[in-house]
Design an enzyme around this catalytic site. Structure first.
Site, mmCIF file in Angstrom:
data_model
loop_
_atom_site.group_PDB
_atom_site.id
_atom_site.type_symbol
_atom_site.label_atom_id
_atom_site.label_comp_id
_atom_site.label_asym_id
_atom_site.label_seq_id
_atom_site.Cartn_x
_atom_site.Cartn_y
_atom_site.Cartn_z
ATOM 1 N N ASP A 50 0.903 -1.144 0.000
ATOM 2 C CA ASP A 50 0.000 0.000 0.000
ATOM 3 C C ASP A 50 0.944 1.195 0.000
ATOM 4 O OD1 ASP A 50 -1.393 2.310 0.890
ATOM 5 O OD2 ASP A 50 -3.028 1.015 1.529
ATOM 6 N N HIS A 51 1.065 1.881 -1.127
ATOM 7 C CA HIS A 51 2.163 2.848 -1.232
ATOM 8 C C HIS A 51 2.030 3.993 -0.230
ATOM 9 C CE1 HIS A 51 -0.490 5.267 -3.861
ATOM 10 N NE2 HIS A 51 0.326 6.271 -3.638
ATOM 11 N N HIS B 272 -5.851 2.923 1.365
ATOM 12 C CA HIS B 272 -5.058 4.065 1.833
ATOM 13 C C HIS B 272 -5.682 4.757 3.052
ATOM 14 C CE1 HIS B 272 -2.990 3.255 -1.789
ATOM 15 N NE2 HIS B 272 -3.668 4.047 -2.606
HETATM 16 C C1 BG6 Z 1 -3.679 4.956 -6.074
HETATM 17 C C2 BG6 Z 1 -5.066 5.042 -6.631
HETATM 18 O O1 BG6 Z 1 -3.555 3.817 -5.257
HETATM 19 O O2 BG6 Z 1 -3.410 6.116 -5.305
HETATM 20 C C3 BG6 Z 1 -5.227 6.291 -7.465
HETATM 21 O O3 BG6 Z 1 -5.337 3.890 -7.425
HETATM 22 C C4 BG6 Z 1 -4.826 7.515 -6.679
HETATM 23 O O4 BG6 Z 1 -6.558 6.418 -7.948
HETATM 24 C C5 BG6 Z 1 -3.458 7.326 -6.058
HETATM 25 O O5 BG6 Z 1 -4.803 8.623 -7.572
HETATM 26 C C6 BG6 Z 1 -3.120 8.467 -5.113
HETATM 27 O O6 BG6 Z 1 -1.787 8.342 -4.692
HETATM 28 P P1 BG6 Z 1 -0.918 9.625 -4.316
HETATM 29 O O7 BG6 Z 1 0.389 9.042 -3.886
HETATM 30 O O8 BG6 Z 1 -0.830 10.471 -5.541
HETATM 31 O O9 BG6 Z 1 -1.646 10.314 -3.210
#
Ligand code: BG6
Length: 482
Positions: free
Chosen positions: A177-178, A240
């Site tokens: 989960d980044h 997230h």
């Molecule tokens: C991804 C989603 O996991 O996270 C996207 O699939 C979203 O829809 C993105 O735009 C948001 O990540 P960040 O790092 O730009 O906040």
């Protein structure tokens, strides 16, 4: 001072889906930056594996272009990119057939850490796990990395967990989960558990409510097909926002180690109340200066998928019962801003007589302009009695930390954690299943009732119903910075 770089053991990293969008934008540029930072051992190897029929030379060209586009400043430094590209190989592979597996096996060296990144559709996870095993490419020290979406409901997540568990131990599976790789998200734990100041107040006795906002300005763009089947609930909330909620709500783990942290997060997910339908607002963006409408972008004029969601969530445990968490996330909103706001309760008694409602508010800005603001109440300067005003104690991490501020992208940090064998920032199978178990009835309810999301203007703050969701509780959303 530049951030400390701890070298990792040498490795062979195979990226299945090595020509895909994630590899191009995030994984390969991230590896390049770690290479430049001196973290990648000089003999580490990266193997792209995908269906496209190309050789290692043309893969290096492909990666060179990707890194020049997304790799940042260091790509301009002499020789670095060329040296990085030398570490790369490519194998055309068939996930469901025999082609390519012998060639891949020939590239894997004994005595290195073997990591396999499944940057492919989840429907291929089981096949890849099986092939890796069949061709003797794994041992007990090998790791696999899997991307979200990890299932689309509890049943499919269980199936994926089963498919992987047939060949790998849980300690070898790294579910990304980044958000957990973001510097500021990890900082939530440092703020809570590294300071004496906050933890004694971090409960329903002192906290009135908590707001978690992840607002984006972008629309679904070219991802319409995927997104129309997911919506904000599956795409953002189940993972997230849930992770952010866990880090804010969990009990202090006894140690900062993978299972201690994940045990505490799991307890939070299991303590989440079922969500009443009238505690959820779903929205869908209209066309505007920013681009076409959601329905146009996903190519379905009757789509009922939400690009926005706001909800009130209760956590039924000793610490949080009675303190609501309000979550909201959406696309095509006014500003890009991720923020957690902890609103403390009003004083029990004011010695200053009748005053407006003054409360301490702690805001933790995750992105952009990472930082923290603590609203404190002071005396308004000047004569004429004791009037109180709220002023911010404001800290921007960039200003406070200067060059020491770390710009490491979430993916580079997480990939290096895989090599190091540290699972703290990855989701455990039971955590993902618990998150789906909570999410499923909400989505099923919409389907059964045929709920249609409210249309909101592109570039706005989302549907007005979200304002009412808090107004009913005599509360207001914090303004999203523009
Ligand atoms: C991804 C989603 O996991 O996270 C996207 O699939 C979203 O829809 C993105 O735009 C948001 O990540 P960040 O790092 O730009 O906040």
């Amino acid at each position: 001072m530049v951030s400390r770089v701890i070298p990792v053991k040498t490795f062979d990293l195979v990226i299945f889906g090595g020509t895909g969008d994630l590899a191009r934008r995030k994984i390969l540029p991230g590896l390049f930056r770690r290479f430049c930072a001196g973290q990648m051992p000089p003999d580490a190897a990266v193997v792209g594996a995908a269906r496209s029929d190309m050789d290692s030379a043309s893969y290096r060209d492909f990666v060179g272009e990707a890194v020049r586009e997304f790799g940042g400043e260091e790509t301009k430094a002499d020789g670095k990119l060329a040296a990085f590209l030398e570490r790369l190989h490519y194998v055309p592979i068939d996930a469901r057939g025999e082609a390519g597996w012998r060639e891949l096996a020939a590239l894997m060296r004994a005595g290195t850490v073997h990591a396999f990144y499944f940057s492919v559709a989840p429907s291929l996870f089981g096949d890849l796990a099986e092939r890796l095993n069949q061709h003797g490419l794994t041992d007990e020290d090998s790791r696999i990395v899997v991307e979200k979406p990890f299932g689309r409901d509890l049943a499919s997540a269980k199936e994926l967990n089963r498919d992987l568990a047939a060949f790998f131990d849980e300690s070898q599976i790294y579910r990304i989960d980044h958000y957990l790789g973001k510097e500021t998200v990890q900082n939530l734990m440092a703020v809570r558990f590294g300071n004496m100041l906050f933890e004694p107040l971090w409960n329903s006795q002192y906290v009135d409510h908590i707001q978690i906002t992840v607002a984006e300005t972008v629309g679904v763009g070219g991802r319409g097909e995927y997104y129309d089947k997911s919506g904000a609930m599956r795409d953002m909330v189940q993972n997230h926002l849930m992770q952010l909620l866990c880090l804010i709500a969990m009990e202090p783990p006894s140690q900062f180690n993978p299972d201690a942290v994940r045990d505490e997060k799991l307890k939070v997910i299991r303590a989440l109340d079922d969500v009443e339908p009238h505690h959820i607002v779903r929205g869908q963006y209209d066309a505007g200066d920013e681009g076409p409408s959601f329905r146009e972008e996903v190519g379905d004029a009757r789509s009922r998928t939400e690009s926005y969601i706001a909800m009130k969530v209760g956590v039924s445990n000793w610490r949080w019962a009675g303190t609501p968490f309000y979550l909201r996330t959406g696309k095509r909103l006014k500003a890009r801003c991720s923020e957690i706001v902890v609103v403390f309760k009003a004083l029990n008694h004011s010695i200053f007589g009748e005053q407006e409602d003054h409360r301490n508010v702690l805001s933790i800005r995750l992105q952009p302009d990472e930082g923290m603001t603590l609203g404190v109440t002071i005396k308004e300067p000047g004569p004429g009695g004791m009037r109180l005003i709220d002023v911010p104690l404001d800290m921007s991490f960039a200003e406070a930390l200067g060059e020491n501020g770390d710009q490491t992208d979430a993916y580079e940090r997480l990939i290096m954690d895989v090599i190091r064998g540290n699972q703290t920032l990855f989701m455990r199978g039971d955590e993902v299943e618990a998150a789906w178990a909570w999410t499923d009835p909400i989505i099923d309810g919409w389907d059964t009732r045929g709920d249609v999301p409210k249309i909101y203007d592109s570039g706005s703050e989302g549907p007005v119903d979200a304002v009412q969701l808090l107004a009913r509780d005599t509360r207001v959303w914090r303004k999203v910075a523009s």
